[in-house]
Design an enzyme around this catalytic site. Structure first.
Site, PDB file in Angstrom:
ATOM      1  N   ASP A  22       0.832  -1.204   0.000  1.00 42.04           N
ATOM      2  CA  ASP A  22       0.000   0.000   0.000  1.00 42.04           C
ATOM      3  C   ASP A  22       0.866   1.252   0.000  1.00 42.04           C
ATOM      4  O   ASP A  22       1.924   1.283   0.621  1.00 42.04           O
ATOM      5  CB  ASP A  22      -0.919  -0.017   1.232  1.00 42.04           C
ATOM      6  CG  ASP A  22      -2.096   0.933   1.083  1.00 42.04           C
ATOM      7  OD1 ASP A  22      -2.341   1.414  -0.046  1.00 42.04           O
ATOM      8  OD2 ASP A  22      -2.770   1.195   2.099  1.00 42.04           O
ATOM      9  N   HIS A  39       3.081   2.389  -8.973  1.00 41.76           N
ATOM     10  CA  HIS A  39       2.976   0.930  -9.146  1.00 41.76           C
ATOM     11  C   HIS A  39       4.252   0.383  -9.779  1.00 41.76           C
ATOM     12  O   HIS A  39       4.765  -0.664  -9.369  1.00 41.76           O
ATOM     13  CB  HIS A  39       1.759   0.569 -10.012  1.00 41.76           C
ATOM     14  CG  HIS A  39       0.455   1.044  -9.439  1.00 41.76           C
ATOM     15  ND1 HIS A  39       0.141   0.892  -8.102  1.00 41.76           N
ATOM     16  CD2 HIS A  39      -0.615   1.667 -10.002  1.00 41.76           C
ATOM     17  CE1 HIS A  39      -1.065   1.408  -7.877  1.00 41.76           C
ATOM     18  NE2 HIS A  39      -1.537   1.885  -9.011  1.00 41.76           N
ATOM     19  N   LEU A 135      10.145 -21.619  -2.460  1.00 41.09           N
ATOM     20  CA  LEU A 135       9.242 -20.576  -1.932  1.00 41.09           C
ATOM     21  C   LEU A 135       7.957 -20.611  -2.746  1.00 41.09           C
ATOM     22  O   LEU A 135       7.995 -20.681  -3.975  1.00 41.09           O
ATOM     23  CB  LEU A 135       9.895 -19.187  -2.065  1.00 41.09           C
ATOM     24  CG  LEU A 135       8.984 -17.975  -1.840  1.00 41.09           C
ATOM     25  CD1 LEU A 135       8.579 -17.870  -0.364  1.00 41.09           C
ATOM     26  CD2 LEU A 135       9.678 -16.670  -2.257  1.00 41.09           C
TER      27      LEU A 135
HETATM   28  C1  IPE Z   1      -1.233  -0.217  -3.641  1.00 41.96           C
HETATM   29  O1  IPE Z   1      -0.982   1.162  -3.571  1.00 41.96           O
HETATM   30  C2  IPE Z   1      -1.404  -0.659  -5.067  1.00 41.96           C
HETATM   31  C3  IPE Z   1      -2.177  -1.867  -5.357  1.00 41.96           C
HETATM   32  C4  IPE Z   1      -1.869  -3.034  -4.863  1.00 41.96           C
HETATM   33  C5  IPE Z   1      -3.289  -1.767  -6.308  1.00 41.96           C
HETATM   34  P1  IPE Z   1      -2.173   2.202  -3.731  1.00 41.96           P
HETATM   35  O2  IPE Z   1      -2.487   2.348  -5.176  1.00 41.96           O
HETATM   36  O3  IPE Z   1      -3.325   1.751  -2.884  1.00 41.96           O
HETATM   37  O4  IPE Z   1      -1.544   3.538  -3.183  1.00 41.96           O
HETATM   38  P2  IPE Z   1      -2.269   4.672  -2.295  1.00 41.96           P
HETATM   39  O5  IPE Z   1      -2.882   3.982  -1.112  1.00 41.96           O
HETATM   40  O6  IPE Z   1      -3.287   5.337  -3.151  1.00 41.96           O
HETATM   41  O7  IPE Z   1      -1.141   5.586  -1.904  1.00 41.96           O
HETATM   42 MG    MG Z   2      -4.023   2.249  -1.009  1.00 41.01          MG
END
Ligand code: IPE
Ligand code: MG
Length: 251
Positions: A22, A39, A135
């Site tokens: 996250d 991402h 793993l």
């Molecule tokens: C996690 O980061 C990405 C996924 C697993 C889809 P986020 O996209 O939720 O990032 P924030 O929470 O908006 O910063």
């Molecule tokens: Mg998020």
């Protein structure tokens, strides 16, 4: 930098670590970049963490890469995440295979919104690495625990209706055997980055007795050293599984 394993008892590492990745969007926003750049940056963090898991001898890692709720994001971001998850598999599967990693996928793969090519590549990666046992790396993709449990209930009900299962004999092991990855062990440690303290429909059944670790950093900043720190903290905790043992109160 080599991994500092001081203070870690390699005989007592968590068997199964769940990762809630996250903070990618916030990482990108803080740099004036589009969310998708976050991402992209999160990939290196994930695979560095996988390297750490290999060094520690952790048997199972489940990474939450796309949730059943993530479809509500913008069309552009959803499209990007579909493409990225597939692209990542194609780029990474050979090296993971060479490292002895078995790739698995937990999620609702019947969902028609998942592109066919993506579904096919997931099946291929799983098949290619099925014989590996160093793993188990599970990609929780189009994953939601409530749906997983509901689908298990439906499968058990169908077997009961067909006379293959006696409803009186349905127990916790029966349910576990009908989840998306039937041989997945319980989760020992759940790590959620970015300072959020929620499970968000991730491995609800499997994490009944998990320990939780919440590093305040955003996912793209996470790496194998943070994983080791999480394992140190985990080993310092007193897991009692509901028994009293020598503790005073609590469960
Ligand atoms: C996690 O980061 C990405 C996924 C697993 C889809 P986020 O996209 O939720 O990032 P924030 O929470 O908006 O910063
Ligand atoms: Mg998020």
């Amino acid at each position: 930098m080599s991994l500092d394993l001081s203070g870690v008892d390699l005989e007592r590492v968590p068997r199964h670590v769940g990762l809630i990745l996250d903070g990618n969007g916030r990482w990108a926003n803080a740099r004036g970049l589009p969310r998708t750049a976050g991402h992209l940056a999160g990939e290196a963090a994930l695979f560095d963490t996988v390297e750490g898991a290999l060094e520690l001898g952790i048997e199972w890692v489940t990474a939450f890469t796309f949730s059943t709720e993530n479809w509500s994001r913008s069309e552009e971001e959803v499209e990007f995440l579909m493409w990225f998850n597939e692209d990542l598999l194609l780029r990474r599967r050979d090296e993971l295979h060479a490292q002895g990693v078995r790739m698995l996928f937990a999620g609702d793969m019947d969902d028609p919104r998942i592109p066919d090519r993506n579904r096919r590549h997931m099946a291929e990666a799983a098949e290619m690495t099925a014989g590996n046992d160093r793993l188990n790396l599970v990609f929780a993709f189009n994953y939601g625990s409530r749906r997983e449990i509901a689908r298990a209930a439906a499968a058990i009900a169908a077997k009961a209706a067909a006379g293959e299962i006696d409803p009186e004999e349905v127990d916790e092991d029966t349910v576990a055997a009908h989840l998306w990855v039937p041989d997945m062990p319980d989760v020992d440690l759940v790590i959620r980055s970015s300072g959020e303290h929620r499970l968000s429909n991730f491995l609800l059944w499997q994490s009944a007795y998990a320990e939780f670790y919440f590093p305040g950093i955003l996912w793209p900043d996470f790496n194998r050293h943070h994983l080791v720190e999480a394992v140190r903290e985990y080993q310092a905790r007193d897991r009692r599984f509901g028994s009293a043992r020598d503790a005073v109160g609590g469960n």
